[in-house]
Design a protein around this motif. Structure first.
Motif, PDB file in Angstrom:
ATOM      1  N   ARG A  18       0.838  -1.206   0.000  1.00  0.00           N
ATOM      2  CA  ARG A  18       0.000   0.000   0.000  1.00  0.00           C
ATOM      3  C   ARG A  18       0.876   1.261   0.000  1.00  0.00           C
ATOM      4  O   ARG A  18       2.082   1.199   0.208  1.00  0.00           O
ATOM      5  N   GLU A  19       0.240   2.390  -0.184  1.00  0.00           N
ATOM      6  CA  GLU A  19       0.934   3.674  -0.169  1.00  0.00           C
ATOM      7  C   GLU A  19       1.252   4.078   1.270  1.00  0.00           C
ATOM      8  O   GLU A  19       0.647   3.576   2.218  1.00  0.00           O
ATOM      9  N   VAL A  20       2.183   5.015   1.411  1.00  0.00           N
ATOM     10  CA  VAL A  20       2.679   5.445   2.725  1.00  0.00           C
ATOM     11  C   VAL A  20       1.538   5.865   3.647  1.00  0.00           C
ATOM     12  O   VAL A  20       1.473   5.433   4.803  1.00  0.00           O
ATOM     13  N   GLU A  21       0.618   6.692   3.155  1.00  0.00           N
ATOM     14  CA  GLU A  21      -0.462   7.189   4.012  1.00  0.00           C
ATOM     15  C   GLU A  21      -1.394   6.062   4.467  1.00  0.00           C
ATOM     16  O   GLU A  21      -1.947   6.121   5.561  1.00  0.00           O
ATOM     17  N   GLU A  22      -1.555   5.030   3.661  1.00  0.00           N
ATOM     18  CA  GLU A  22      -2.379   3.891   4.069  1.00  0.00           C
ATOM     19  C   GLU A  22      -1.697   3.109   5.182  1.00  0.00           C
ATOM     20  O   GLU A  22      -2.337   2.693   6.147  1.00  0.00           O
ATOM     21  N   VAL A  23      -0.403   2.904   5.042  1.00  0.00           N
ATOM     22  CA  VAL A  23       0.360   2.147   6.040  1.00  0.00           C
ATOM     23  C   VAL A  23       0.411   2.910   7.363  1.00  0.00           C
ATOM     24  O   VAL A  23       0.371   2.303   8.439  1.00  0.00           O
ATOM     25  N   GLU A  24       0.471   4.238   7.294  1.00  0.00           N
ATOM     26  CA  GLU A  24       0.495   5.042   8.516  1.00  0.00           C
ATOM     27  C   GLU A  24      -0.760   4.840   9.352  1.00  0.00           C
ATOM     28  O   GLU A  24      -0.736   4.993  10.565  1.00  0.00           O
ATOM     29  N   ALA A  25      -1.868   4.455   8.718  1.00  0.00           N
ATOM     30  CA  ALA A  25      -3.116   4.199   9.434  1.00  0.00           C
ATOM     31  C   ALA A  25      -3.085   2.853  10.156  1.00  0.00           C
ATOM     32  O   ALA A  25      -3.961   2.559  10.963  1.00  0.00           O
ATOM     33  N   GLY A  26      -2.071   2.037   9.876  1.00  0.00           N
ATOM     34  CA  GLY A  26      -1.924   0.745  10.544  1.00  0.00           C
ATOM     35  C   GLY A  26      -1.542  -0.350   9.581  1.00  0.00           C
ATOM     36  O   GLY A  26      -2.100  -0.440   8.487  1.00  0.00           O
ATOM     37  N   LYS A  27      -0.565  -1.154  10.000  1.00  0.00           N
ATOM     38  CA  LYS A  27      -0.162  -2.306   9.189  1.00  0.00           C
ATOM     39  C   LYS A  27      -0.008  -3.516  10.086  1.00  0.00           C
ATOM     40  O   LYS A  27       0.026  -3.409  11.308  1.00  0.00           O
ATOM     41  N   GLU A  56      -4.241  -7.602  14.994  1.00  0.00           N
ATOM     42  CA  GLU A  56      -3.526  -6.443  15.519  1.00  0.00           C
ATOM     43  C   GLU A  56      -2.862  -5.655  14.385  1.00  0.00           C
ATOM     44  O   GLU A  56      -2.468  -6.216  13.375  1.00  0.00           O
ATOM     45  N   THR A  57      -2.771  -4.348  14.580  1.00  0.00           N
ATOM     46  CA  THR A  57      -2.008  -3.495  13.653  1.00  0.00           C
ATOM     47  C   THR A  57      -1.090  -2.590  14.473  1.00  0.00           C
ATOM     48  O   THR A  57      -1.297  -2.421  15.673  1.00  0.00           O
ATOM     49  N   ASN A  58      -0.092  -2.062  13.818  1.00  0.00           N
ATOM     50  CA  ASN A  58       0.762  -1.077  14.491  1.00  0.00           C
ATOM     51  C   ASN A  58       1.123   0.024  13.531  1.00  0.00           C
ATOM     52  O   ASN A  58       0.757   0.031  12.397  1.00  0.00           O
TER      53      ASN A  58
END
Length: 98
Positions: A25-34, A96-98
């Protein structure tokens, strides 16, 4: 195409199995949780960063819904990588996501 559901991947992590997850995914999507431990390589950079991956390892490809990870799967498989697509992507992820 080899596939796992989000629940199968979650269960593998719960059981302590060693898995290699690539989030495309794009950076902003990953910032929401991965997914914890996932390695982030945006799909648009995969061609330029695939040398960071090891062809002897198995990689689970993840995106938001499963479409981009499917494209990543096809690209990496065509270059000799051992890959699996996580169907449903992060939309189906309940772990879980972080």
């Amino acid at each position: 195409m080899k596939q796992f559901t989000a629940k199968e991947v979650e269960n593998m992590l719960i059981q302590g199995q060693s898995v290699n997850i690539i989030d495309v995914r794009e950076v902003e999507e990953v910032e929401a949780g991965k997914i914890p431990g996932a390695f982030h390589i945006p799909l648009g950079l995969l061609e330029f960063r695939m040398n960071e991956l090891n062809k002897s390892k198995e990689y689970i490809m993840v995106c938001r819904s499963g479409a981009r990870s499917g494209r990543a799967y096809q690209f990496l498989e065509s270059h000799g990588y051992n890959v699996i697509n996580m169907t449903g992507g992060m939309l189906d992820w309940e772990g879980e996501t972080n």
